[in-house]
Motif scaffolding. Structure first.
Motif, mmCIF file in Angstrom:
data_model
loop_
_atom_site.group_PDB
_atom_site.id
_atom_site.type_symbol
_atom_site.label_atom_id
_atom_site.label_comp_id
_atom_site.label_asym_id
_atom_site.label_seq_id
_atom_site.Cartn_x
_atom_site.Cartn_y
_atom_site.Cartn_z
ATOM 1 N N ILE A 66 0.770 -1.107 0.085
ATOM 2 C CA ILE A 66 0.055 0.010 -0.132
ATOM 3 C C ILE A 66 0.778 1.197 0.067
ATOM 4 N N ILE A 67 1.812 1.217 0.847
ATOM 5 C CA ILE A 67 2.673 2.648 0.991
ATOM 6 C C ILE A 67 3.487 2.676 -0.339
ATOM 7 N N GLU A 68 4.043 1.455 -0.863
ATOM 8 C CA GLU A 68 4.907 1.547 -2.133
ATOM 9 C C GLU A 68 4.031 2.352 -3.412
ATOM 10 N N LYS A 69 2.768 2.070 -3.108
ATOM 11 C CA LYS A 69 1.917 2.802 -4.493
ATOM 12 C C LYS A 69 1.561 4.289 -4.125
ATOM 13 N N LEU A 70 1.729 4.778 -2.972
ATOM 14 C CA LEU A 70 1.546 6.060 -2.672
ATOM 15 C C LEU A 70 2.188 7.052 -3.707
ATOM 16 N N PRO A 71 1.888 8.292 -4.037
ATOM 17 C CA PRO A 71 2.408 8.997 -5.032
ATOM 18 C C PRO A 71 3.807 9.565 -4.465
ATOM 19 N N GLY A 72 4.939 9.794 -5.187
ATOM 20 C CA GLY A 72 6.086 10.186 -4.345
ATOM 21 C C GLY A 72 7.219 9.296 -3.836
ATOM 22 N N VAL A 73 6.564 8.192 -3.612
ATOM 23 C CA VAL A 73 7.430 7.063 -2.761
ATOM 24 C C VAL A 73 8.513 6.343 -3.502
ATOM 25 N N THR A 74 9.809 6.609 -3.377
ATOM 26 C CA THR A 74 10.935 6.007 -4.371
ATOM 27 C C THR A 74 11.512 4.791 -3.741
ATOM 28 N N ALA A 75 11.369 4.818 -2.144
ATOM 29 C CA ALA A 75 12.128 3.665 -1.700
ATOM 30 C C ALA A 75 11.590 3.382 -0.494
ATOM 31 N N ARG A 124 -0.967 11.111 4.796
ATOM 32 C CA ARG A 124 -1.758 10.017 3.998
ATOM 33 C C ARG A 124 -1.557 8.517 4.549
ATOM 34 N N ILE A 125 -0.458 8.441 5.231
ATOM 35 C CA ILE A 125 0.143 6.949 5.245
ATOM 36 C C ILE A 125 -0.601 6.651 6.675
ATOM 37 N N GLU A 126 -0.783 7.441 7.558
ATOM 38 C CA GLU A 126 -1.536 7.343 8.709
ATOM 39 C C GLU A 126 -3.309 7.146 8.625
ATOM 40 N N ALA A 127 -3.766 7.977 7.351
ATOM 41 C CA ALA A 127 -4.891 7.820 7.321
ATOM 42 C C ALA A 127 -5.476 6.525 6.338
ATOM 43 N N THR A 128 -4.290 6.046 5.528
ATOM 44 C CA THR A 128 -4.565 4.627 4.844
ATOM 45 C C THR A 128 -4.269 3.613 5.772
ATOM 46 N N THR A 129 -3.188 3.433 6.530
ATOM 47 C CA THR A 129 -2.888 2.302 7.365
ATOM 48 C C THR A 129 -3.096 2.334 8.770
ATOM 49 N N GLY A 130 -3.365 3.551 9.385
ATOM 50 C CA GLY A 130 -3.139 3.761 10.749
ATOM 51 C C GLY A 130 -1.978 3.616 11.440
ATOM 52 N N LEU A 131 -0.981 3.536 10.724
ATOM 53 C CA LEU A 131 0.416 3.522 11.407
ATOM 54 C C LEU A 131 0.972 4.788 11.746
#
Length: 402
Positions: free
Chosen positions: A101-110, A246-253
């Motif tokens: 899920i995180i890898e598909k977020l816009p702007g994530v390169t690594a 966005r990560i917090e909203a998507t995954t709750g992490l």
């Protein structure tokens, strides 16, 4: 319009020395604008590459759980449970499920999954306390580009391999290929071979940080599942706050942006950008003053000619167009000349990839050449409006009589 352009060109070429001096002055202003853009931009890139560039832009790290309270406040004493295995206190047990899920977020390169903990590194009677980071073997340089900082050996990690900093190696007299022992804070002790030595250039990581494979870290810190943290790198580090939210909203992490711990760095970069903007503004103001002064003088000297044009039926708008065209041509020629000089001078400086400490961190790609030319033409054109309006108000009878 063509006739107005012809007259404007004739006025400029009538006194070539004055026009050349004016164009050269505009070119100098444009050169300063371009040089400051390349210097400020390159300096910002250099600072970011040496600080935030080698940091995680977004970090997902489990919060350490507070020990449960066994008894209430009895006579001012509170009894708490103290976990024996501190390495187990903070972990992300289900991190693998969220990685796609995180890898598909816009702007994530690594993305780098890590297990961290404390340990003692020993060889003979020598002992050093180090921080161990377990990383995936194929993502060793995902966050910190250890491959570019490698001094000896390789960054490839596997069973029984450890990567250490140069200062640590010098302090402990470690050499490539030597066998050392590592005792984790869990009490687990293993032997490792020094497979690589890196030098980032900052004392902390070079002296206190060591890397092993993620599988090895699981054994050392008795963590068969989950990880300690997830580090994420972005294409645009200024989007870290939005990505963390966005990560917090998507995954709750629990995601943390690098800006939360680097506010002083951000403030310094903003102050630097404002300084550069002021210096470039002064260069444009100099251009405006120079063009306006020269054209105002030209208006005074050409009052008889302007009077004749007005007496022959030329409207005021025609006179305004003639002088505005002069300003635009001066700005265009001076802008192109200044941009050419700026590019030629910046070519002498090393590129961003070839930059060495001790040199000016100038980035030729951030010279803002098109912006400099456009702003110069606009500024010179605007500077010509006041002399143009003064010329259009010349009384034909009075001017011819002079």
């Amino acid at each position: 319009m063509l006739y107005a352009l012809k007259i404007a060109t004739r006025y400029l070429t009538a006194n070539k020395a004055q026009t050349s001096l004016l164009v050269f002055g505009v070119a100098v202003g444009v050169f300063i604008f371009i040089f400051m853009s390349a210097l400020i931009g390159g300096l910002a890139e250099f600072i970011l590459s040496r600080t935030a560039g080698d940091l995680s832009h977004v970090t997902i790290e489990a919060e350490a759980s507070d020990p449960p309270m066994l008894l209430g406040d009895v006579g001012g004493v509170v009894l708490l449970v103290q976990e024996k295995d501190t390495s187990r206190e903070a972990r992300l047990p289900n991190a693998d499920a969220f990685i796609p899920i995180i890898e598909k977020l816009p702007g994530v390169t690594a993305i780098s999954q890590q297990i961290t903990g404390g340990a003692f590194l020993r060889r003979g009677a020598q002992t050093a306390q180090v921080s161990i980071t377990g990383v995936e073997p194929d993502r060793v340089s995902a966050i910190v580009n250890l491959k570019s900082y490698l001094v000896q050996g390789t960054v490839e990690l596997g069973a029984g391999r450890i990567l250490i900093g140069k200062r640590l190696a010098d302090d402990m007299n470690f050499r490539l290929g030597q066998t050392v022992r590592l005792q984790a804070d869990t009490g687990i002790d293993k032997a490792f071979v020094v497979s690589g030595i890196y030098e980032i250039g900052s004392g902390g990581p070079d002296r206190r940080q060591a890397y092993v494979s993620l599988a090895t870290a699981r054994t050392l810190f008795a963590m068969p599942q989950g990880v300690s943290r997830i580090e994420i790198k972005l294409a645009d580090l200024y989007q870290a706050d939005a990505t963390a939210a966005r990560i917090e909203a998507t995954t709750g992490l629990p995601a943390t942006s690098w800006t939360e711990n680097a506010q002083q760095l951000l403030d310094a970069l903003k102050a630097q950008a404002q300084t550069g903007l002021m210096l470039k503004s002064f260069a444009l103001i100099t251009i405006v003053i120079g063009v306006a002064s020269a054209l105002m003088l030209s208006t005074y000297r050409r009052r008889p000619e302007i009077g004749i044009m007005r007496a022959m039926g030329a409207p005021r708008s025609f006179v305004v167009v003639v002088f505005v065209m002069q300003g635009a041509m001066i700005g265009l020629v001076g802008g192109l000349l200044g941009a050419g000089i700026g590019y030629a001078v910046l070519l002498a400086f090393p590129t961003r990839e070839e930059f060495q400490p001790g040199n000016l961190p100038i980035d030729i790609a951030q010279g803002a050449y098109d912006v400099a030319i456009l702003l110069t033409v606009i500024s010179a054109t605007l500077a010509a409006i006041l002399p143009a309006r003064a010329a259009s108000r010349v009384d034909p009878v009075t001017a011819i009589g002079q």
